[in-house]
Design a protein around this motif. Structure first.
Motif, PDB file in Angstrom:
ATOM      1  N   VAL A 108      11.741  20.780 -10.254  1.00 33.68           N
ATOM      2  CA  VAL A 108      11.733  22.197  -9.910  1.00 33.68           C
ATOM      3  C   VAL A 108      11.899  22.952 -11.219  1.00 33.68           C
ATOM      4  O   VAL A 108      12.758  22.603 -12.037  1.00 33.68           O
ATOM      5  N   LEU A 109      11.067  23.972 -11.455  1.00 35.67           N
ATOM      6  CA  LEU A 109      11.152  24.755 -12.674  1.00 35.67           C
ATOM      7  C   LEU A 109      11.766  26.117 -12.375  1.00 35.67           C
ATOM      8  O   LEU A 109      11.363  26.784 -11.423  1.00 35.67           O
ATOM      9  N   PHE A 110      12.740  26.513 -13.197  1.00 39.48           N
ATOM     10  CA  PHE A 110      13.341  27.835 -13.071  1.00 39.48           C
ATOM     11  C   PHE A 110      13.323  28.504 -14.440  1.00 39.48           C
ATOM     12  O   PHE A 110      13.890  27.985 -15.405  1.00 39.48           O
ATOM     13  N   GLY A 111      12.692  29.661 -14.525  1.00 39.65           N
ATOM     14  CA  GLY A 111      12.669  30.399 -15.780  1.00 39.65           C
ATOM     15  C   GLY A 111      13.043  31.848 -15.562  1.00 39.65           C
ATOM     16  O   GLY A 111      12.624  32.469 -14.577  1.00 39.65           O
ATOM     17  N   HIS A 112      13.861  32.379 -16.477  1.00 40.42           N
ATOM     18  CA  HIS A 112      14.233  33.790 -16.389  1.00 40.42           C
ATOM     19  C   HIS A 112      13.611  34.564 -17.541  1.00 40.42           C
ATOM     20  O   HIS A 112      13.657  34.141 -18.699  1.00 40.42           O
ATOM     21  N   SER A 113      13.017  35.718 -17.231  1.00 38.38           N
ATOM     22  CA  SER A 113      12.407  36.604 -18.207  1.00 38.38           C
ATOM     23  C   SER A 113      11.322  35.850 -18.983  1.00 38.38           C
ATOM     24  O   SER A 113      10.388  35.346 -18.370  1.00 38.38           O
ATOM     25  N   MET A 114      11.421  35.738 -20.299  1.00 39.24           N
ATOM     26  CA  MET A 114      10.434  34.954 -21.034  1.00 39.24           C
ATOM     27  C   MET A 114      10.309  33.556 -20.449  1.00 39.24           C
ATOM     28  O   MET A 114       9.214  32.974 -20.396  1.00 39.24           O
ATOM     29  N   GLY A 115      11.427  33.009 -20.004  1.00 37.96           N
ATOM     30  CA  GLY A 115      11.423  31.665 -19.420  1.00 37.96           C
ATOM     31  C   GLY A 115      10.551  31.550 -18.190  1.00 37.96           C
ATOM     32  O   GLY A 115      10.057  30.461 -17.874  1.00 37.96           O
ATOM     33  N   ALA A 116      10.336  32.659 -17.460  1.00 36.46           N
ATOM     34  CA  ALA A 116       9.470  32.623 -16.282  1.00 36.46           C
ATOM     35  C   ALA A 116       8.012  32.432 -16.682  1.00 36.46           C
ATOM     36  O   ALA A 116       7.276  31.651 -16.077  1.00 36.46           O
ATOM     37  N   SER A 117       7.583  33.174 -17.718  1.00 40.79           N
ATOM     38  CA  SER A 117       6.221  32.980 -18.234  1.00 40.79           C
ATOM     39  C   SER A 117       6.050  31.554 -18.722  1.00 40.79           C
ATOM     40  O   SER A 117       5.019  30.910 -18.483  1.00 40.79           O
ATOM     41  N   LEU A 118       7.070  31.047 -19.391  1.00 36.22           N
ATOM     42  CA  LEU A 118       7.027  29.681 -19.901  1.00 36.22           C
ATOM     43  C   LEU A 118       6.991  28.670 -18.759  1.00 36.22           C
ATOM     44  O   LEU A 118       6.244  27.680 -18.814  1.00 36.22           O
ATOM     45  N   ALA A 119       7.773  28.910 -17.707  1.00 29.52           N
ATOM     46  CA  ALA A 119       7.781  28.004 -16.554  1.00 29.52           C
ATOM     47  C   ALA A 119       6.394  27.904 -15.933  1.00 29.52           C
ATOM     48  O   ALA A 119       5.950  26.817 -15.542  1.00 29.52           O
ATOM     49  N   PHE A 120       5.707  29.042 -15.836  1.00 32.27           N
ATOM     50  CA  PHE A 120       4.349  29.022 -15.279  1.00 32.27           C
ATOM     51  C   PHE A 120       3.427  28.182 -16.152  1.00 32.27           C
ATOM     52  O   PHE A 120       2.679  27.323 -15.636  1.00 32.27           O
ATOM     53  N   GLU A 121       3.455  28.393 -17.446  1.00 28.12           N
ATOM     54  CA  GLU A 121       2.567  27.653 -18.337  1.00 28.12           C
ATOM     55  C   GLU A 121       2.915  26.168 -18.381  1.00 28.12           C
ATOM     56  O   GLU A 121       2.020  25.316 -18.466  1.00 28.12           O
ATOM     57  N   VAL A 122       4.193  25.845 -18.316  1.00 18.84           N
ATOM     58  CA  VAL A 122       4.594  24.442 -18.234  1.00 18.84           C
ATOM     59  C   VAL A 122       4.101  23.839 -16.924  1.00 18.84           C
ATOM     60  O   VAL A 122       3.598  22.703 -16.887  1.00 18.84           O
ATOM     61  N   GLY A 123       4.223  24.607 -15.832  1.00 17.34           N
ATOM     62  CA  GLY A 123       3.729  24.132 -14.549  1.00 17.34           C
ATOM     63  C   GLY A 123       2.244  23.828 -14.574  1.00 17.34           C
ATOM     64  O   GLY A 123       1.788  22.810 -14.029  1.00 17.34           O
ATOM     65  N   VAL A 124       1.478  24.701 -15.209  1.00 15.56           N
ATOM     66  CA  VAL A 124       0.032  24.475 -15.335  1.00 15.56           C
ATOM     67  C   VAL A 124      -0.236  23.168 -16.071  1.00 15.56           C
ATOM     68  O   VAL A 124      -1.072  22.347 -15.653  1.00 15.56           O
ATOM     69  N   ARG A 125       0.483  22.932 -17.143  1.00 19.16           N
ATOM     70  CA  ARG A 125       0.269  21.729 -17.938  1.00 19.16           C
ATOM     71  C   ARG A 125       0.721  20.474 -17.201  1.00 19.16           C
ATOM     72  O   ARG A 125       0.062  19.428 -17.283  1.00 19.16           O
ATOM     73  N   LEU A 126       1.851  20.563 -16.500  1.00 16.61           N
ATOM     74  CA  LEU A 126       2.309  19.421 -15.727  1.00 16.61           C
ATOM     75  C   LEU A 126       1.292  19.042 -14.647  1.00 16.61           C
ATOM     76  O   LEU A 126       0.991  17.854 -14.441  1.00 16.61           O
ATOM     77  N   GLU A 127       0.760  20.052 -13.969  1.00 17.79           N
ATOM     78  CA  GLU A 127      -0.200  19.767 -12.904  1.00 17.79           C
ATOM     79  C   GLU A 127      -1.483  19.156 -13.453  1.00 17.79           C
ATOM     80  O   GLU A 127      -2.088  18.285 -12.818  1.00 17.79           O
ATOM     81  N   LYS A 128      -1.904  19.583 -14.631  1.00 14.68           N
ATOM     82  CA  LYS A 128      -3.072  18.967 -15.256  1.00 14.68           C
ATOM     83  C   LYS A 128      -2.817  17.502 -15.574  1.00 14.68           C
ATOM     84  O   LYS A 128      -3.754  16.690 -15.611  1.00 14.68           O
ATOM     85  N   ALA A 129      -1.539  17.170 -15.796  1.00  5.85           N
ATOM     86  CA  ALA A 129      -1.169  15.781 -16.085  1.00  5.85           C
ATOM     87  C   ALA A 129      -0.857  15.002 -14.814  1.00  5.85           C
ATOM     88  O   ALA A 129      -0.443  13.834 -14.888  1.00  5.85           O
ATOM     89  N   GLY A 130      -1.021  15.638 -13.651  1.00  3.53           N
ATOM     90  CA  GLY A 130      -0.812  14.951 -12.376  1.00  3.53           C
ATOM     91  C   GLY A 130       0.580  15.089 -11.801  1.00  3.53           C
ATOM     92  O   GLY A 130       0.915  14.420 -10.829  1.00  3.53           O
ATOM     93  N   VAL A 131       1.411  15.969 -12.374  1.00  3.14           N
ATOM     94  CA  VAL A 131       2.774  16.184 -11.889  1.00  3.14           C
ATOM     95  C   VAL A 131       2.867  17.578 -11.286  1.00  3.14           C
ATOM     96  O   VAL A 131       2.837  18.577 -12.005  1.00  3.14           O
TER      97      VAL A 131
END
Length: 256
Positions: A92-115
């Motif tokens: 589960v990813l939780f990001g606040h403020s800048m961390g929210a934008s980062l959480a989204f981009e990390v999520g995109v990358r994880l999903e591309k890797a099959g996670v």
């Protein structure tokens, strides 16, 4: 199974309360100028049911001698590389403020890797598709300090200590640059559900901008508002932690 030491010895990821038997890992991504210990109360509240991992960006605290990273893209690449080896359990990813934008981009990358994360929590941040012209990172040191005091996100002891405040300014400026120059390239949507959380008096995100997170997922969306401003989390932590726990508990006890 990934060794617990793989995380505990990592400069990027901090575990304050080891939870080796937890079914779910929560990854916490701090705000601009923030650091991993900001999420210590979250770890204390959710462990040992959840393995809470807090990300420590370079350029602050024990990483203060490292070069700061001033783009969301580079930060997301680095964080994703650190998370893939510990994705043996649902994340589960939780990001606040800048961390929210980062959480989204990390999520995109994880999903591309099959996670595919169980959920992405976007707190105190407008959706990636919503842009504002902001340039705090170009202001003088005194003006950045004034901004920090306005948002009340930095610990009062730090704000009161001029010497410490000047020491953390390079990391704050770098993070603001990353957040303010981030641009969503379009096209990428998460399969993971997104929960957007925000304070109703937050000058940095409106209800409409928070609602727009719905456009960035095909996995379901919910919007949660709270009394307070940009750092509504400081007062509303129990309610936000409860929302996280509902997701992690569902993973620990799936419906039959």
């Amino acid at each position: 199974m990934v060794s617990a030491n793989r995380v505990d010895e990592n400069l990027w990821i901090r575990r304050f309360h080891p939870a080796p038997t937890a079914a779910t890992r929560l990854v916490c991504l701090p705000h601009a100028g923030g650091s991993a210990p900001y999420f210590l109360p979250v770890s204390k509240a959710l462990s040992p049911a959840v393995d809470v991992l807090a990300v420590q960006y370079p350029g602050r605290q024990d990483r203060r001698h490292e070069k700061c990273i001033d783009t969301i893209t580079e930060l997301a690449d680095a964080v994703t590389a650190e998370l893939l080896p510990v994705a043996d359990r649902p994340l589960v990813l939780f990001g606040h403020s800048m961390g929210a934008s980062l959480a989204f981009e990390v999520g995109v990358r994880l999903e591309k890797a099959g996670v595919v994360p169980l959920a992405v929590f976007a707190s105190g941040r407008r959706a990636p598709s919503r842009h504002r012209d902001e340039s705090v990172h170009l202001r003088s040191d005194d003006e950045i300090i004034a901004e920090l005091r306005t948002l009340s996100g930095t610990q009062s002891a730090v704000l009161a200590d001029e010497e410490i405040l000047r020491m953390v300014l390079p990391a704050v400026r770098s993070d603001y640059k990353a957040a303010e120059t981030y641009r969503h390239t379009g096209g990428a949507r998460l399969a993971a559900p997104i929960q957007a959380h925000f304070g109703v008096d937050d000058p940095r995100v409106s209800r409409d901008e928070a609602q727009a997170w719905a456009d960035h997922t095909s996995g379901g969306f919910t919007l949660h508002s709270y009394p307070g401003g940009h750092f509504y989390l400081n007062e509303q932590a129990p309610r936000v932690i409860e929302a996280i726990a509902r997701v992690t508990d569902a993973n620990s006890h799936p419906a039959i």
